[in-house]
Design an enzyme around this catalytic site. Structure first.
Site, short mmCIF file in Angstrom:
data_model
loop_
_atom_site.label_atom_id
_atom_site.label_comp_id
_atom_site.label_asym_id
_atom_site.label_seq_id
_atom_site.Cartn_x
_atom_site.Cartn_y
_atom_site.Cartn_z
CE LYS A 1 -1.68 2.06 3.99
NZ LYS A 1 -1.18 3.10 3.88
CG ASN A 2 2.45 2.58 3.67
OD1 ASN A 2 0.80 3.06 3.35
ND2 ASN A 2 2.87 2.29 5.15
NE ARG B 1 -0.24 10.92 9.93
CZ ARG B 1 -0.57 9.33 9.39
NH1 ARG B 1 -2.00 8.64 9.50
NH2 ARG B 1 0.23 8.56 8.82
NE ARG C 1 -7.92 4.85 5.21
CZ ARG C 1 -7.31 6.17 5.86
NH1 ARG C 1 -8.36 6.10 6.34
NH2 ARG C 1 -6.94 6.40 5.12
C1 EPZ Z 1 3.70 7.04 5.97
O1 EPZ Z 1 2.89 8.45 6.83
C2 EPZ Z 1 3.00 6.17 6.07
N1 EPZ Z 1 1.90 5.87 5.05
C3 EPZ Z 1 2.53 5.32 7.58
O2 EPZ Z 1 1.65 4.85 7.72
C4 EPZ Z 1 3.50 5.73 8.72
O3 EPZ Z 1 3.36 5.02 9.61
C5 EPZ Z 1 4.70 6.47 8.99
O4 EPZ Z 1 5.34 6.95 6.82
C6 EPZ Z 1 6.02 6.43 9.17
O5 EPZ Z 1 6.92 5.51 8.80
C7 EPZ Z 1 2.19 6.54 3.93
O6 EPZ Z 1 3.21 6.03 3.16
C8 EPZ Z 1 0.53 5.98 3.27
P1 EPZ Z 1 5.90 10.03 8.41
P2 EPZ Z 1 3.63 9.91 6.96
O7 EPZ Z 1 6.11 11.96 7.92
O8 EPZ Z 1 4.74 9.66 5.95
C9 EPZ Z 1 5.59 14.29 12.05
C10 EPZ Z 1 0.30 3.32 7.65
O9 EPZ Z 1 -0.12 2.42 8.99
N2 EPZ Z 1 5.71 14.80 10.86
O10 EPZ Z 1 6.84 9.79 7.79
O11 EPZ Z 1 2.99 11.13 7.53
C11 EPZ Z 1 4.55 12.81 12.26
O12 EPZ Z 1 3.83 13.88 12.91
C12 EPZ Z 1 0.61 4.51 7.60
O13 EPZ Z 1 0.19 2.42 6.31
C13 EPZ Z 1 6.07 16.54 11.38
O14 EPZ Z 1 5.53 16.54 12.33
O15 EPZ Z 1 4.92 9.78 8.01
C14 EPZ Z 1 5.55 11.39 12.57
O16 EPZ Z 1 5.55 11.88 14.34
C15 EPZ Z 1 0.23 4.81 9.23
N3 EPZ Z 1 5.15 16.70 10.67
C16 EPZ Z 1 5.97 11.63 12.29
O17 EPZ Z 1 7.04 13.04 11.60
C17 EPZ Z 1 5.89 16.70 8.27
O18 EPZ Z 1 5.10 17.16 7.41
C18 EPZ Z 1 6.59 10.60 10.70
O19 EPZ Z 1 5.25 10.96 9.92
C19 EPZ Z 1 5.32 15.51 8.74
C20 EPZ Z 1 5.87 14.17 9.45
#
Ligand code: EPZ
Length: 418
Positions: A22-23, A121, A397
């Site tokens: 998915k990701n 997020r 999902r």
């Molecule tokens: C991706 O989400 C994945 N989703 C998530 O999988 C996964 O948990 C996550 O990466 C971490 O590996 C998809 O790929 C569709 P991040 P993403 O930006 O990109 C903070 C699942 O179950 N952050 O790496 O949204 C954020 O709040 C999903 O398949 C900021 O602060 O994750 C989090 O605490 C759930 N500011 C951390 O970074 C930003 O601008 C990691 O988020 C962006 C992120």
């Protein structure tokens, strides 16, 4: 409303294949609009988030064709700069369209992607990176509007190795003028796969898989075809279910190389793993064992998307385990549901202390997000008696036919409309 019913207490046994990731496929679908032509992706999972992303692309003027697990997108007639609000709110992955839209149309309008139960997020890292590439951003409570006279390559340091922000910046940079260097880039396998796809489309990228990516902008991309690898989190979920139910399964997969953090956690919980070229066999040795301390980290560490599933396994393990969630600020919501089954779990901020019990009892529970929902199914498979799990839409999902896959391994599980 759908409900999944599970009659637990049976070991999972048998062999299964693995759906596409998915990701990986979601950012790839977004990347399709960078090319004024067509992109064919094979081994795509049949899951709700892919359906939503395809609906978004069609609303923007793309032509979408599905042929089994292959998807063909013709983006030549793309004619919109607006990400449809009903999808933008519901699906954070719609965020991945911003970079490609800026690259293709120099403009993008979207609603703020909603937070969810696992955390607020924010998207500050995405927006700070776009500003470094000469993007003007207007924000109000609901919408954000991005525009540029032309994306310019630049040196960008990400405040956190965000997966989504890395993907968005890479997709914006491939058609930008000049070279972009991304420091503190995410190293997840999904980033590597996206870069390999973009290179197959004619992009000039190096460093994928390291924390430093260099993208030299090119004039245009071209048609390509790519086969998506297996979903490492779905693979880990089924292996965790086999361990939790004291079973034995063989899982065929082409993504073992990307699963080290997951496989180590399963072994620490007592699983015996036999790893082949394109499969892994898990044999459990009775009840799972405790894991003294399990910490979620960016790749190649133990992934946050497997945290809830391991929480379920450890709820029935021998001894006391501690899980520390370092990626999201509220990813322990399933504890209240597991306690209904008799689990003994105390949480304190980012730490959860799990005192394993010899028997969980079936209960009625509610999934509130994707991976937590999968974890509730694992707990229900382990428990004595019948469980009912609401919130099935969250699980669907990301998991293709989870009831069918688990039934093929001997589980008594079914989905009913109520
Ligand atoms: C991706 O989400 C994945 N989703 C998530 O999988 C996964 O948990 C996550 O990466 C971490 O590996 C998809 O790929 C569709 P991040 P993403 O930006 O990109 C903070 C699942 O179950 N952050 O790496 O949204 C954020 O709040 C999903 O398949 C900021 O602060 O994750 C989090 O605490 C759930 N500011 C951390 O970074 C930003 O601008 C990691 O988020 C962006 C992120």
């Amino acid at each position: 409303m759908s409900v999944i019913y599970v009659d637990g207490g049976r070991p999972l046994r048998g062999e299964i294949g693995l759906q596409g990731s998915k990701n990986t496929v979601l950012p790839m679908l977004a990347a399709s609009i960078l090319n004024k032509g067509s992109l064919r992706l094979n081994h795509c999972p049949k899951i709700a988030d892919v359906d939503s992303m395809l609906a978004l692309l069609e609303q923007m003027g793309c032509l979408v064709k599905r042929d089994g697990d292959s998807i063909e997108i013709d983006a030549s007639s793309l004619d919109s700069v607006q990400v449809a609000p009903e999808y933008g709110k519901r699906m954070r992955s719609s965020l991945f369209l911003l970079g490609p839209m800026l690259g293709r149309m120099k403009r993008a309008v979207a609603v703020y992607p909603g937070g969810c139960v696992i955390g607020e997020r924010p998207i500050d890292i995405h927006l700070a990176a776009f500003r470094r590439m000469q993007v003007e951003i207007e924000e109000n409570a609901e919408f954000l509007s991005l525009s540029t006279a032309g994306l310019k390559g630049n040196r960008i340091i990400l405040g956190f190795p965000s997966v989504g922000a890395t993907e968005n910046v890479v997709m914006a940079a491939v058609l930008a003028e000049g070279t972009t260097c991304i420091y503190n880039a995410a190293r997840e396998p999904e980033i590597i796969e996206l870069c390999l796809l973009l290179k197959a489309m004619g992009a000039d990228i190096s460093g994928e898989g390291s924390g430093c990516l260099r993208i030299r902008g090119v004039k245009r991309l071209h048609d390509a075809e790519y086969t998506v690898k297996g979903d490492r989190i779905v693979a880990g979920t089924y292996l965790a279910a086999a361990l939790a139910t004291q079973g034995e399964i063989l899982l065929e997969t082409d993504c073992l190389f990307h699963m080290e953090g997951i496989l180590r956690a399963l072994e620490r919980a007592g699983a015996r793993l036999f790893i082949g070229k394109d499969h892994v066999r898990l044999i459990s040795r009775g009840r799972a064992g405790r894991v003294r301390r399990l910490v979620t980290e960016p790749y190649p560490g133990f992934p946050t998307d497997m945290q809830s599933q391991m929480m379920a396994v450890l709820a029935g393990a021998r001894g006391v385990s501690v899980i520390e969630e370092r990626i999201f600020e509220s990813r322990f919501r399933i504890c209240e549901e597991l306690r209904r089954m008799g689990a003994i779990i105390e949480t304190d901020g980012p730490r959860a202390r799990i005192c394993g019990v010899s028997e969980l009892s079936g209960a009625r529970m509610e999934a509130k997000e994707l991976r937590g929902g999968a974890a509730l199914i694992i707990a229900a498979l382990m428990a004595e008696g019948e469980s009912a799990i609401e919130g099935v839409g969250y699980i669907e999902r990301g998991y293709e036919d989870i009831c069918g896959v688990l039934s093929s391994l001997g589980a008594r599980i079914k989905k009913e409309e109520c």
